[in-house]
Design an enzyme around this catalytic site. Structure first.
Site, PDB file in Angstrom:
ATOM      1  N   LYS A  83       0.860  -1.190   0.000  1.00 18.06           N
ATOM      2  CA  LYS A  83       0.000   0.000   0.000  1.00 18.06           C
ATOM      3  C   LYS A  83       0.893   1.236   0.000  1.00 18.06           C
ATOM      4  O   LYS A  83       1.816   1.336   0.831  1.00 18.06           O
ATOM      5  CB  LYS A  83      -0.839  -0.041   1.276  1.00 18.06           C
ATOM      6  CG  LYS A  83      -2.217   0.549   1.190  1.00 18.06           C
ATOM      7  CD  LYS A  83      -2.890   0.255   2.533  1.00 18.06           C
ATOM      8  CE  LYS A  83      -4.278   0.718   2.624  1.00 18.06           C
ATOM      9  NZ  LYS A  83      -4.776   0.631   3.999  1.00 18.06           N
TER      10      LYS A  83
HETATM   11  O1  G3P Z   1      -9.036   1.501   5.177  1.00 20.41           O
HETATM   12  C1  G3P Z   1      -8.679   2.762   5.666  1.00 20.41           C
HETATM   13  C2  G3P Z   1      -9.219   2.910   7.024  1.00 20.41           C
HETATM   14  O2  G3P Z   1      -8.464   2.149   7.922  1.00 20.41           O
HETATM   15  C3  G3P Z   1      -9.368   4.307   7.484  1.00 20.41           C
HETATM   16  O3  G3P Z   1     -10.525   4.332   8.213  1.00 20.41           O
HETATM   17  O4  G3P Z   1     -12.153   5.139   9.835  1.00 20.41           O
HETATM   18  O5  G3P Z   1      -9.725   5.807  10.044  1.00 20.41           O
HETATM   19  O6  G3P Z   1     -11.140   6.738   8.234  1.00 20.41           O
HETATM   20  P1  G3P Z   1     -10.902   5.582   9.135  1.00 20.41           P
END
Ligand code: G3P
Length: 217
Positions: A83
């Protein structure tokens, strides 16, 4: 639509994988930082448990560093997808890693233009963050509509991986819009199972069955 679990917690994955609904995993430095063990050992373990694509993110910020780190991550297990964050270094690293035959997930995508550039350099996945767009009063799912539409216009092999999902409707909408993959925290996957009418219905079936089997008189 493929369903990935957005977690670096091996115990959570060991509970989810036997259900047969998990096609892969996404991790990020924030998620891996929560795991007590060595991140490489955790990634290897996740690959063994899941047996599907497992995204592991570089932390270098320059293209050469991302390529170096990406090659190291890819050497951990054939299931690892490297990634890289979107940006000029990330795009350049994506091109170089892809040329080496390493699969790349370009993350932190917040516009259709960014998704298009990542696809041009051979990204296996692009990860638009819908929840973080919603957080700033911009409908995240509108971005998915745009990217899915654009990718349908060209013979691109890049898959749209909906990330930063916060609730069941993000998953339902992603599937409705034709996204290839949706990655969800385990608590959101759990929420997909829930419907009060299912619980009430089962309770009623079992009660009727028990009543019918009671001796008459
Ligand atoms: O897949 C990306 C994710 O881990 C981010 O999620 O909820 O931190 O925006 P969030």
């Amino acid at each position: 639509m493929k369903l990935f679990a957005d977690t670096a917690n091996v115990e959570e994955l060991e509970a989810l994988v036997p259900l047969g609904i998990i096609d892969g995993v996404t991790t990020n430095p924030s998620l891996l930082a929560k795991a007590a063990a060595d991140p490489r050992a955790v990634l290897k373990r996740i690959c063994d448990v899941v047996g599907g694509p497992v995204s592991a993110e570089v932390v270098a910020t320059d293209a050469a560093g991302m390529v170096r780190e990406g090659r190291e991550l890819a050497a951990i297990d054939p299931h690892v997808v490297v990634k890289v964050p979107f940006g000029k270094p990330g795009v350049r690293a994506c091109r170089e890693l892809t040329e080496d035959g390493i699969r790349v997930n370009v993350t932190l995508i917040f516009s259709a233009a960014q998704a298009l550039l990542a696809a041009k350099v051979g990204a296996t996945f692009v990860s638009p963050f819908v929840g973080r767009l919603d957080d700033v009063a911009t409908p995240g799912m509108d971005l998915i509509t745009q990217i899915v539409d654009i990718f349908q216009n060209f013979p691109l092999s890049t898959e749209v991986l909906v990330a930063s999902t916060r609730g069941p409707m993000h998953i339902v909408e992603a599937a409705r819009l034709g996204a290839d993959v949706c990655t969800c925290p385990p608590k959101v996957i759990d929420a997909l199972f829930n419907h009060p009418l299912t619980d009430i219905g089962l309770e009623r079936f079992l009660a009727d069955w028990a009543r019918a089997r009671q001796p008459v008189g």
